[in-house]
Enzyme design. Sequence first.
Site, PDB file in Angstrom:
ATOM      1  N   ASP A 243      92.373  -1.768 -54.979  1.00 50.36           N
ATOM      2  CA  ASP A 243      91.649  -1.318 -53.800  1.00 50.36           C
ATOM      3  C   ASP A 243      92.627  -0.683 -52.822  1.00 50.36           C
ATOM      4  O   ASP A 243      93.712  -1.222 -52.562  1.00 50.36           O
ATOM      5  CB  ASP A 243      90.949  -2.507 -53.133  1.00 50.36           C
ATOM      6  CG  ASP A 243      90.099  -2.071 -51.944  1.00 50.36           C
ATOM      7  OD1 ASP A 243      88.967  -1.610 -52.172  1.00 50.36           O
ATOM      8  OD2 ASP A 243      90.595  -2.210 -50.795  1.00 50.36           O
ATOM      9  N   ASN A 251      89.890   7.408 -43.504  1.00 51.63           N
ATOM     10  CA  ASN A 251      88.769   8.340 -43.321  1.00 51.63           C
ATOM     11  C   ASN A 251      88.537   8.650 -41.850  1.00 51.63           C
ATOM     12  O   ASN A 251      88.307   9.815 -41.480  1.00 51.63           O
ATOM     13  CB  ASN A 251      87.492   7.757 -43.931  1.00 51.63           C
ATOM     14  CG  ASN A 251      87.423   7.978 -45.442  1.00 51.63           C
ATOM     15  OD1 ASN A 251      88.030   8.912 -45.965  1.00 51.63           O
ATOM     16  ND2 ASN A 251      86.693   7.104 -46.122  1.00 51.63           N
ATOM     17  N   ASP A 260      89.614  11.638 -49.580  1.00 48.94           N
ATOM     18  CA  ASP A 260      89.436  12.086 -50.967  1.00 48.94           C
ATOM     19  C   ASP A 260      90.781  12.368 -51.617  1.00 48.94           C
ATOM     20  O   ASP A 260      90.968  12.117 -52.819  1.00 48.94           O
ATOM     21  CB  ASP A 260      88.561  13.340 -51.016  1.00 48.94           C
ATOM     22  CG  ASP A 260      87.107  13.041 -50.695  1.00 48.94           C
ATOM     23  OD1 ASP A 260      86.736  11.844 -50.718  1.00 48.94           O
ATOM     24  OD2 ASP A 260      86.347  14.003 -50.422  1.00 48.94           O
ATOM     25  N   GLU A 286      86.500   2.913 -52.862  1.00 46.29           N
ATOM     26  CA  GLU A 286      87.951   3.060 -53.007  1.00 46.29           C
ATOM     27  C   GLU A 286      88.521   2.079 -54.024  1.00 46.29           C
ATOM     28  O   GLU A 286      89.733   1.851 -54.071  1.00 46.29           O
ATOM     29  CB  GLU A 286      88.645   2.858 -51.654  1.00 46.29           C
ATOM     30  CG  GLU A 286      88.549   1.477 -51.068  1.00 46.29           C
ATOM     31  CD  GLU A 286      87.295   1.257 -50.232  1.00 46.29           C
ATOM     32  OE1 GLU A 286      87.289   0.329 -49.417  1.00 46.29           O
ATOM     33  OE2 GLU A 286      86.324   2.020 -50.386  1.00 46.29           O
TER      34      GLU A 286
END
Length: 371
Positions: A243, A251, A260, A286
Amino acid sequence: MPPSRLWRTLLLCWLPVLPALPGAFVATWRLPYPVLLLLLAGSAAAACAFARALHHASVQRERRQAGQDWTRAVVDAAPLPLLVSQLDDGTIRYANARARQLLGDVDGQPLHALLVDRGTRARVGSLTSPGKDGERELVGAGGRCFPALVSTSLLRDAHGPRVLTGLFDIGDRKRLEERVLAGQTALRRELAEVERLRVQLSEQAVRDGLTGVFNRRYLDGFLPGALALAKREGGALSVLLIDADHFKKINDGYGHASGDRVLKAIGAELASMFRDSDVVCRYGGEEFVVVLHDADAPSAELRAGRLRRQLAAQALAAEDGRPLRFTVSVGVAAFPLHGTNAQALLNAADAALYRAKADGRDRVCIAALPA
């Protein structure tokens, strides 16, 4: 007067006019003058023999003419082009109407002159000898080149052995074959394209569009089978649950395009680091899962630690150019130590990941033994 003296008297009377005898008489019977003189000087028996010879010659000529007429009648009545040529040099002596329509005026030409290929022309026997059947490229009327099926056979008539050559224009058949071949080639290309698209669609169904690794759907179908194989063979299998740390902050602080970029970097590192026998999947959001074939818990922990360090050392650039660094936390679970089925193994790895997050992130934790 005795008969012999009578014949001599007649001969002496005819001698002055012999040079003036009509040439047609001598030419007609093909008799030299000495033979004619002997006949005139001979007896009645000689005259009878001469008459019989004339009759026999006439019958032979009629037979030869009848044979020639019969041969031509058969050749003319044939439903395909036919040529009659000499056996020795291949000179064409007769062509029926269909042959003249196809080839033009070929009487007197050598048969091999009809061949397009000059190299083949040098081998006169390729069209002259009986039994030399096959396809040839010929030159026809007006210089038109066309493929033909050529068949030859020996023909015996009053003039001796000759070669009868039959021709069949197969240009239409060849063009049809070429169209069929072109259609088959196009069909094969279409089928190859359909297969490519099918494989592409199949890949898209089990691949993550952003990172290119397998997706959750593929993992759900693969992991139970991999565990069943490990059970049968008595082998080991481990699962890494990975993770990205503080991904929401990435973000929010750098933008979703930068987030991304982080996911792509993780996917690329996972795909390059692990073996082909291992399976890398994006589990969701993620999170990523790596199924390690034939790896126990200590081996999986070592590889997870190396992955964590390599990802932490990467320096990405955000959309606005700012340097972007990230870390990951990893939970490790091994079969059969931490679970014997897919869901139990994933739950154990998830619990280990939760502990790694709780302990400060950027670390690897091994699942606890089941109670």
